[in-house]
Design an enzyme around this catalytic site. Structure first.
Site, PDB file in Angstrom:
ATOM      1  N   GLY A  14       4.604   1.174   3.801  1.00  0.00           N
ATOM      2  CA  GLY A  14       5.212   0.051   3.087  1.00  0.00           C
ATOM      3  C   GLY A  14       4.263  -1.115   2.890  1.00  0.00           C
ATOM      4  N   ALA A  15       3.054  -1.027   3.448  1.00  0.00           N
ATOM      5  CA  ALA A  15       2.099  -2.140   3.322  1.00  0.00           C
ATOM      6  C   ALA A  15       1.570  -2.282   1.894  1.00  0.00           C
ATOM      7  CB  ALA A  15       0.934  -1.955   4.283  1.00  0.00           C
ATOM      8  N   GLY A  16       1.609  -1.183   1.141  1.00  0.00           N
ATOM      9  CA  GLY A  16       1.171  -1.249  -0.259  1.00  0.00           C
ATOM     10  C   GLY A  16      -0.049  -0.413  -0.582  1.00  0.00           C
ATOM     11  N   LYS A  17      -0.356   0.576   0.254  1.00  0.00           N
ATOM     12  CA  LYS A  17      -1.541   1.416   0.030  1.00  0.00           C
ATOM     13  C   LYS A  17      -1.461   2.143  -1.316  1.00  0.00           C
ATOM     14  CE  LYS A  17      -0.672   3.787   3.757  1.00  0.00           C
ATOM     15  NZ  LYS A  17       0.550   3.088   4.165  1.00  0.00           N
ATOM     16  N   SER A  18      -0.336   2.830  -1.546  1.00  0.00           N
ATOM     17  CA  SER A  18      -0.213   3.620  -2.790  1.00  0.00           C
ATOM     18  C   SER A  18      -0.249   2.715  -4.019  1.00  0.00           C
ATOM     19  CB  SER A  18       1.104   4.395  -2.823  1.00  0.00           C
ATOM     20  OG  SER A  18       1.333   5.022  -1.618  1.00  0.00           O
ATOM     21  N   ARG A  44       9.775  12.558  -3.247  1.00  0.00           N
ATOM     22  CA  ARG A  44      10.647  11.468  -3.707  1.00  0.00           C
ATOM     23  C   ARG A  44      10.808  11.588  -5.213  1.00  0.00           C
ATOM     24  NH1 ARG A  44       6.837   7.411  -0.434  1.00  0.00           N
ATOM     25  NH2 ARG A  44       7.756   7.734   1.630  1.00  0.00           N
ATOM     26  N   ARG A 137      12.252  -0.417  -1.535  1.00  0.00           N
ATOM     27  CA  ARG A 137      11.693   0.798  -2.157  1.00  0.00           C
ATOM     28  C   ARG A 137      12.759   1.892  -2.247  1.00  0.00           C
ATOM     29  NH1 ARG A 137       6.329   3.565   0.376  1.00  0.00           N
ATOM     30  NH2 ARG A 137       7.871   4.582   1.710  1.00  0.00           N
ATOM     31  N   ARG A 148       9.599   4.356  10.809  1.00  0.00           N
ATOM     32  CA  ARG A 148       8.436   3.780  10.129  1.00  0.00           C
ATOM     33  C   ARG A 148       8.147   2.364  10.630  1.00  0.00           C
ATOM     34  NH1 ARG A 148       6.975   6.528   4.883  1.00  0.00           N
ATOM     35  NH2 ARG A 148       7.856   8.593   5.179  1.00  0.00           N
ATOM     36  N   ASN A 171      -2.023  -7.611   2.312  1.00  0.00           N
ATOM     37  CA  ASN A 171      -1.437  -7.463   0.970  1.00  0.00           C
ATOM     38  C   ASN A 171      -0.214  -8.384   0.835  1.00  0.00           C
ATOM     39  OD1 ASN A 171      -0.574  -6.626  -1.550  1.00  0.00           O
ATOM     40  ND2 ASN A 171       0.351  -4.731  -0.783  1.00  0.00           N
ATOM     41  N   ASP A 172      -0.513  -9.648   0.489  1.00  0.00           N
ATOM     42  CA  ASP A 172       0.565 -10.629   0.244  1.00  0.00           C
ATOM     43  C   ASP A 172       0.742 -10.677  -1.280  1.00  0.00           C
ATOM     44  OD1 ASP A 172       2.343 -12.659   0.274  1.00  0.00           O
ATOM     45  OD2 ASP A 172       1.155 -14.026   1.503  1.00  0.00           O
TER      46      ASP A 172
HETATM   47  N1  LIG Z   1       1.861  -7.348  -2.840  1.00  0.00           N
HETATM   48  C1  LIG Z   1       3.091  -6.865  -2.977  1.00  0.00           C
HETATM   49  N2  LIG Z   1       4.110  -7.706  -3.185  1.00  0.00           N
HETATM   50  C2  LIG Z   1       5.381  -7.240  -3.309  1.00  0.00           C
HETATM   51  N3  LIG Z   1       5.731  -5.927  -3.250  1.00  0.00           N
HETATM   52  C3  LIG Z   1       4.735  -5.038  -3.034  1.00  0.00           C
HETATM   53  C4  LIG Z   1       3.378  -5.460  -2.896  1.00  0.00           C
HETATM   54  N4  LIG Z   1       2.629  -4.355  -2.692  1.00  0.00           N
HETATM   55  C5  LIG Z   1       3.463  -3.297  -2.712  1.00  0.00           C
HETATM   56  N5  LIG Z   1       4.742  -3.699  -2.930  1.00  0.00           N
HETATM   57  C6  LIG Z   1       5.934  -2.875  -2.974  1.00  0.00           C
HETATM   58  O1  LIG Z   1       6.218  -2.501  -1.627  1.00  0.00           O
HETATM   59  C7  LIG Z   1       6.686  -1.159  -1.562  1.00  0.00           C
HETATM   60  C8  LIG Z   1       5.770  -0.359  -0.635  1.00  0.00           C
HETATM   61  O2  LIG Z   1       4.518  -0.187  -1.271  1.00  0.00           O
HETATM   62  P1  LIG Z   1       3.781   1.224  -1.238  1.00  0.00           P
HETATM   63  O3  LIG Z   1       4.734   2.325  -1.534  1.00  0.00           O
HETATM   64  O4  LIG Z   1       2.569   1.108  -2.097  1.00  0.00           O
HETATM   65  O5  LIG Z   1       3.380   1.252   0.303  1.00  0.00           O
HETATM   66  P2  LIG Z   1       2.554   2.336   1.105  1.00  0.00           P
HETATM   67  O6  LIG Z   1       1.701   1.611   2.068  1.00  0.00           O
HETATM   68  O7  LIG Z   1       1.863   3.270   0.174  1.00  0.00           O
HETATM   69  O8  LIG Z   1       3.712   3.086   1.882  1.00  0.00           O
HETATM   70  P3  LIG Z   1       3.734   4.588   2.474  1.00  0.00           P
HETATM   71  O9  LIG Z   1       2.699   4.638   3.534  1.00  0.00           O
HETATM   72  O10 LIG Z   1       5.123   4.739   2.982  1.00  0.00           O
HETATM   73  O11 LIG Z   1       3.424   5.545   1.357  1.00  0.00           O
HETATM   74  C9  LIG Z   1       6.712  -0.624  -2.993  1.00  0.00           C
HETATM   75  O12 LIG Z   1       8.032  -0.697  -3.488  1.00  0.00           O
HETATM   76  C10 LIG Z   1       5.780  -1.572  -3.746  1.00  0.00           C
HETATM   77  O13 LIG Z   1       6.156  -1.713  -5.105  1.00  0.00           O
HETATM   78  N1  LIG Z   2      -2.858  11.596   8.959  1.00  0.00           N
HETATM   79  C1  LIG Z   2      -2.432  11.662   7.695  1.00  0.00           C
HETATM   80  N2  LIG Z   2      -1.543  10.758   7.236  1.00  0.00           N
HETATM   81  C2  LIG Z   2      -1.164  10.853   5.958  1.00  0.00           C
HETATM   82  C3  LIG Z   2      -1.635  11.838   5.093  1.00  0.00           C
HETATM   83  N3  LIG Z   2      -1.070  11.671   3.878  1.00  0.00           N
HETATM   84  C4  LIG Z   2      -0.272  10.598   3.979  1.00  0.00           C
HETATM   85  N4  LIG Z   2      -0.338  10.098   5.228  1.00  0.00           N
HETATM   86  C5  LIG Z   2       0.348   8.916   5.778  1.00  0.00           C
HETATM   87  O1  LIG Z   2       1.691   9.247   6.036  1.00  0.00           O
HETATM   88  C6  LIG Z   2       2.461   8.059   6.026  1.00  0.00           C
HETATM   89  C7  LIG Z   2       3.747   8.269   5.297  1.00  0.00           C
HETATM   90  O2  LIG Z   2       3.523   8.604   3.949  1.00  0.00           O
HETATM   91  P1  LIG Z   2       4.752   8.735   2.928  1.00  0.00           P
HETATM   92  O3  LIG Z   2       4.144   9.192   1.636  1.00  0.00           O
HETATM   93  O4  LIG Z   2       5.728   9.694   3.503  1.00  0.00           O
HETATM   94  O5  LIG Z   2       5.350   7.343   2.829  1.00  0.00           O
HETATM   95  C8  LIG Z   2       1.572   6.978   5.381  1.00  0.00           C
HETATM   96  O6  LIG Z   2       1.124   6.125   6.415  1.00  0.00           O
HETATM   97  C9  LIG Z   2       0.427   7.746   4.818  1.00  0.00           C
HETATM   98  O7  LIG Z   2      -0.775   7.006   4.862  1.00  0.00           O
HETATM   99  C10 LIG Z   2      -2.575  12.777   5.614  1.00  0.00           C
HETATM  100  O8  LIG Z   2      -3.058  13.698   4.934  1.00  0.00           O
HETATM  101  N5  LIG Z   2      -2.938  12.657   6.909  1.00  0.00           N
END
Ligand SMILES: Nc1ncnc2c1ncn2[C@@H]1O[C@H](COP(=O)(O)OP(=O)(O)OP(=O)(O)O)[C@@H](O)[C@H]1O
Ligand SMILES: Nc1nc2c(ncn2[C@@H]2O[C@H](COP(=O)(O)O)[C@@H](O)[C@H]2O)c(=O)[nH]1
Length: 192
Positions: A14-18, A44, A137, A148, A171-172
């Protein structure tokens, strides 16, 4: 491993990596390539098999791990995740900089390999904001959300370990965080 240094992106769910990764892959199409992980979790809405993840059963994943096909793997929030050797090789074969999105266990395991990536930690501004983002989300059940959030607290503590990450980005504001990510990766590229 030869070629430009890969990039590991980690940080609480949820930090915003994707979100940041998608911006990067869109802007720098032909420079960066995403390492498609395997997972046993269900897709999803909108996610595509082979693009977001390779969705597999626990049995298939365990067999592949036993067969030595994975660089690292972890159990996260009740599901298995892992980076296959083939996923990284597929990106490197296209001469792209390979980006891995992995959890903290993955970071620790990658540190024991010869991948030699740049380690980037994406952190939320606070636990409250993280929880709101995850809830908004609408991808998690209450049970998965609580798992989580618990993992996030642990992750945020471990992330303070000196030297674990090369770069830590809060990520603010999304655009500011994205600017910092680009600066870090361009800087990292110069050091290779
Ligand atoms: N800077 C931001 N401000 C507000 N909302 C944000 C910001 N960055 C991301 N979001 C939103 O927060 C939610 C979580 O972001 P995202 O799915 O990218 O997180 P993630 O780190 O990839 O999570 P996961 O590890 O579960 O895949 C999403 O709905 C996204 O649109
Ligand atoms: N150790 C690994 N972690 C992974 C991999 N691919 C994703 N991830 C992490 O899982 C969580 C949850 O992801 P989500 O898509 O279900 O929200 C997140 O922290 C990812 O960074 C992997 O190959 N290896």
């Amino acid at each position: 491993m030869a070629g430009p240094r890969p990039v590991v992106m980690s940080g609480p769910s949820g930090a915003g990596k994707s979100t940041l990764l998608k911006k990067l892959l869109n802007e720098f199409d032909g420079v960066f390539g995403f390492s498609v992980s395997h997972t046993t979790r269900n897709p999803r809405p909108g996610e595509e098999n082979g693009k977001d993840y390779h969705y597999v059963t626990r049995e298939v994943m365990q067999a592949a791990i036993a067969n030595g096909e994975f660089i690292e793997n972890a159990e996260f929030s009740g599901n298995m995740y892992g980076t296959s050797k083939a996923a990284v090789q597929a990106v490197q074969a296209k001469n792209l900089i390979c980006i891995l999105d992995i959890d903290m266990q993955g970071v620790k395991n990658i540190k024991r390999t010869d991948l030699n990536p740049i380690y980037v930690s994406i952190q939320p501004p606070s636990m409250e904001i993280l929880e709101k983002r995850l809830r908004d989300r609408k991808t998690e059940s209450e049970e998965s959300l609580q798992k989580r959030l618990h993992a996030a607290k642990v992750d945020m503590e471990i992330s303070k370990e000196p030297g674990l990450f090369d770069v830590v980005i809060i990520n603010d504001d999304l655009n500011i965080a994205y600017g910092k990510l680009k600066d870090a990766l361009l800087e990292g590229g110069k050091k290779t």
